[in-house]
Design a protein around this motif. Structure first.
Motif, short mmCIF file in Angstrom:
data_model
loop_
_atom_site.label_atom_id
_atom_site.label_comp_id
_atom_site.label_asym_id
_atom_site.label_seq_id
_atom_site.Cartn_x
_atom_site.Cartn_y
_atom_site.Cartn_z
N ALA A 1 -2.58 -10.69 -6.98
CA ALA A 1 -3.77 -11.47 -6.63
C ALA A 1 -4.85 -11.18 -7.67
CB ALA A 1 -4.26 -11.10 -5.24
N TRP A 2 -5.82 -12.08 -7.71
CA TRP A 2 -6.91 -11.93 -8.69
C TRP A 2 -8.24 -11.91 -7.98
CZ3 TRP A 2 -4.47 -10.43 -12.65
CH2 TRP A 2 -3.24 -10.97 -12.97
N PRO A 3 -9.14 -11.08 -8.35
CA PRO A 3 -8.91 -9.90 -9.19
C PRO A 3 -8.22 -8.79 -8.41
CG PRO A 3 -11.19 -9.94 -8.46
CD PRO A 3 -10.55 -11.20 -7.93
N THR A 4 -7.65 -7.86 -9.14
CA THR A 4 -7.08 -6.65 -8.56
C THR A 4 -7.84 -5.47 -9.14
OG1 THR A 4 -4.88 -7.57 -8.19
CG2 THR A 4 -5.02 -5.18 -8.45
N PHE A 5 -8.19 -4.52 -8.28
CA PHE A 5 -8.95 -3.35 -8.72
C PHE A 5 -8.15 -2.08 -8.44
CE2 PHE A 5 -12.02 -6.59 -7.61
CZ PHE A 5 -12.81 -6.62 -8.74
N ALA A 6 -8.24 -1.15 -9.36
CA ALA A 6 -7.66 0.18 -9.18
C ALA A 6 -8.77 1.19 -9.46
CB ALA A 6 -6.49 0.38 -10.12
N PHE A 7 -8.80 2.25 -8.69
CA PHE A 7 -9.82 3.29 -8.80
C PHE A 7 -9.13 4.58 -9.20
CE2 PHE A 7 -11.09 0.08 -5.86
CZ PHE A 7 -12.43 -0.15 -6.15
N ILE A 8 -9.63 5.19 -10.25
CA ILE A 8 -9.01 6.41 -10.78
C ILE A 8 -10.06 7.52 -10.73
CG2 ILE A 8 -7.91 7.48 -12.78
CD1 ILE A 8 -7.04 4.60 -13.58
N THR A 9 -9.70 8.65 -10.14
CA THR A 9 -10.62 9.78 -9.99
C THR A 9 -10.79 10.52 -11.31
OG1 THR A 9 -8.90 11.37 -9.42
CG2 THR A 9 -9.85 10.08 -7.60
#
Length: 120
Positions: free
Chosen positions: A87-95
């Protein structure tokens, strides 16, 4: 330790992606004291093709991006050799420890900010 990172996988033809772009730029400013790095990876141009450097420049200019990073990306729709995108947008969170903390689809300023608050 590294910087916390918000990865944004977007396409140039996606209306929510275009809505998110200026807000993400503002988030990079709002959370600069926490060293948050916002990185947008454009994976398709307006015709659904792989973007080129002119497309990246156009995106940066259109959304007045000065603090975030915009990269050209190639995706693996199967999620076998890369991050799975559906899906758009897709978000990823990196510590800061470089651990993938969340991955979400869709745009919500409030939700994105709540996840940022958890990783900073």
């Amino acid at each position: 330790l590294g910087k916390p990172i918000l990865l944004d996988f977007s396409t140039m033809w996606c209306a929510p992606c275009n809505s998110a772009a200026p807000a993400l730029e503002q988030m990079s400013i709002d959370y600069s004291a926490y060293d948050l790095q916002v990185v947008t990876i454009l994976v398709e141009d307006t015709q659904g093709n792989e973007p080129d450097s002119d497309d990246l420049d156009s995106w940066i200019e259109k959304h007045a991006i000065e603090n975030s990073v915009v990269l050209q990306g190639v995706i693996d729709y199967d999620g076998i050799t890369g991050y799975p995108l559906g899906a758009w947008p897709t978000f990823a969170f990196i510590t800061r420890d470089m651990i993938l903390h969340y991955g979400i689809h869709g745009w919500s300023d409030e939700l994105i900010r709540s996840y940022i608050e958890e990783i900073i």
